[in-house]
Scaffold this motif. Structure first.
Motif, PDB file in Angstrom:
ATOM      1  N   THR A  18      78.353  -4.128  46.225  1.00 55.74           N
ATOM      2  CA  THR A  18      78.250  -5.350  45.422  1.00 55.74           C
ATOM      3  C   THR A  18      78.805  -5.108  44.023  1.00 55.74           C
ATOM      4  O   THR A  18      79.550  -5.938  43.493  1.00 55.74           O
ATOM      5  CB  THR A  18      76.785  -5.811  45.355  1.00 55.74           C
ATOM      6  N   CYS A  22      82.060  -6.924  42.275  1.00 54.03           N
ATOM      7  CA  CYS A  22      81.948  -7.573  40.965  1.00 54.03           C
ATOM      8  C   CYS A  22      83.015  -7.050  40.004  1.00 54.03           C
ATOM      9  O   CYS A  22      83.523  -7.801  39.167  1.00 54.03           O
ATOM     10  CB  CYS A  22      80.552  -7.383  40.393  1.00 54.03           C
ATOM     11  N   THR A  36      80.385 -12.843  33.518  1.00 52.32           N
ATOM     12  CA  THR A  36      79.290 -12.818  34.482  1.00 52.32           C
ATOM     13  C   THR A  36      79.471 -11.675  35.465  1.00 52.32           C
ATOM     14  O   THR A  36      78.520 -10.973  35.791  1.00 52.32           O
ATOM     15  CB  THR A  36      79.218 -14.161  35.232  1.00 52.32           C
ATOM     16  N   GLU A  40      77.021  -8.480  36.417  1.00 55.97           N
ATOM     17  CA  GLU A  40      76.602  -8.271  37.796  1.00 55.97           C
ATOM     18  C   GLU A  40      77.053  -6.903  38.309  1.00 55.97           C
ATOM     19  O   GLU A  40      76.354  -6.278  39.109  1.00 55.97           O
ATOM     20  CB  GLU A  40      77.110  -9.393  38.681  1.00 55.97           C
ATOM     21  N   HIS A  90      68.845 -16.300  34.980  1.00 54.71           N
ATOM     22  CA  HIS A  90      68.653 -15.405  36.130  1.00 54.71           C
ATOM     23  C   HIS A  90      69.089 -13.980  35.774  1.00 54.71           C
ATOM     24  O   HIS A  90      68.417 -13.014  36.136  1.00 54.71           O
ATOM     25  CB  HIS A  90      69.424 -15.903  37.352  1.00 54.71           C
ATOM     26  N   HIS A  91      70.186 -13.855  35.056  1.00 52.77           N
ATOM     27  CA  HIS A  91      70.658 -12.533  34.642  1.00 52.77           C
ATOM     28  C   HIS A  91      69.667 -11.895  33.665  1.00 52.77           C
ATOM     29  O   HIS A  91      69.478 -10.679  33.679  1.00 52.77           O
ATOM     30  CB  HIS A  91      72.045 -12.620  34.018  1.00 52.77           C
ATOM     31  N   SER A 138      69.274 -18.895  47.151  1.00 55.05           N
ATOM     32  CA  SER A 138      70.693 -18.536  47.204  1.00 55.05           C
ATOM     33  C   SER A 138      71.175 -18.398  48.642  1.00 55.05           C
ATOM     34  O   SER A 138      72.341 -18.689  48.933  1.00 55.05           O
ATOM     35  CB  SER A 138      70.974 -17.262  46.406  1.00 55.05           C
ATOM     36  N   ARG A 168      78.454 -15.706  45.540  1.00 52.66           N
ATOM     37  CA  ARG A 168      77.090 -16.085  45.932  1.00 52.66           C
ATOM     38  C   ARG A 168      76.497 -15.061  46.893  1.00 52.66           C
ATOM     39  O   ARG A 168      75.317 -14.730  46.812  1.00 52.66           O
ATOM     40  CB  ARG A 168      77.088 -17.465  46.580  1.00 52.66           C
ATOM     41  N   ARG A 171      75.365 -12.108  44.913  1.00 44.15           N
ATOM     42  CA  ARG A 171      74.114 -12.396  44.203  1.00 44.15           C
ATOM     43  C   ARG A 171      72.936 -12.373  45.176  1.00 44.15           C
ATOM     44  O   ARG A 171      71.847 -11.896  44.833  1.00 44.15           O
ATOM     45  CB  ARG A 171      74.211 -13.737  43.489  1.00 44.15           C
TER      46      ARG A 171
END
Length: 185
Positions: A18, A22, A36, A40, A90-91, A138, A168, A171
């Protein structure tokens, strides 16, 4: 944070993959998406490092303190960015959760939080509820509502870094990873 060996290594692989995706997303032409994606990526790689099984490597207390400082700084940066919109919240919760877990690991005498038998602290429980809800939300967003016409009915995508469904999915993967890590505390 250190669960059973094979499950922990799967979590390490998921979080590292992941984080790597990112990094690819940071090549986007959209500035907000790049910013963002950078946060992430930090979260994904940080989760991967924190999930390494204790049988393989037991980090010294100073490493947990360093994690707490890095993610505390990330939380402060995200709090500053949250002034411009609620999509940063959320972050903020994620960075706070990482700092919280690092502090718990640094404070644990053996470097393994959650082995005291005292039950789930309130903060851990609240974070678990938040991330479990986030995973459900999500995950539901990934389910297509209506088929997109093959002749240009969807958004124009220029490369791997600009695919919203993959962002998505990343995340969602990080949310699942966060739930797994919080459960082992």
């Amino acid at each position: 944070m250190h669960g059973p060996g094979s499950a922990a290594w799967l979590l390490v692989a998921l979080c590292a993959a992941t984080g790597a995706y990112c990094l690819l997303r940071m090549r986007s032409r959209v500035e907000e998406q790049r910013r963002t994606a950078g946060g992430e990526a930090l979260m994904g790689f940080g989760m991967a490092l924190m999930a390494i099984p204790a049988a393989a490597v037991t980090p010294p207390r100073a490493a947990w303190v360093a994690y707490a400082l890095v993610f505390g700084a990330a939380a402060l940066r995200t709090l500053w960015a949250a002034r411009s919109g609620t999509h940063h919240l959320h972050h903020l919760v994620g960075a706070f959760a990482m700092a919280y877990m690092a502090v718990a690991m640094a404070a644990a005498p053996s470097g393994h939080a959650g082995h005291g038998g005292a039950g789930t602290p309130l903060v851990t429980g609240l974070l678990l509820l938040y991330f479990a809800g986030y995973v459900l939300w999500s995950g539901a967003r990934l389910v297509p509502v209506a088929p997109v016409a093959a002749t240009g009915g969807g958004p124009q995508v220029s490369g791997w870094g600009d695919r919203p469904e993959l962002a998505r999915a990343c995340r969602l993967a990080m949310g699942i990873g966060m739930v797994a890590m919080l459960l082992t505390m």
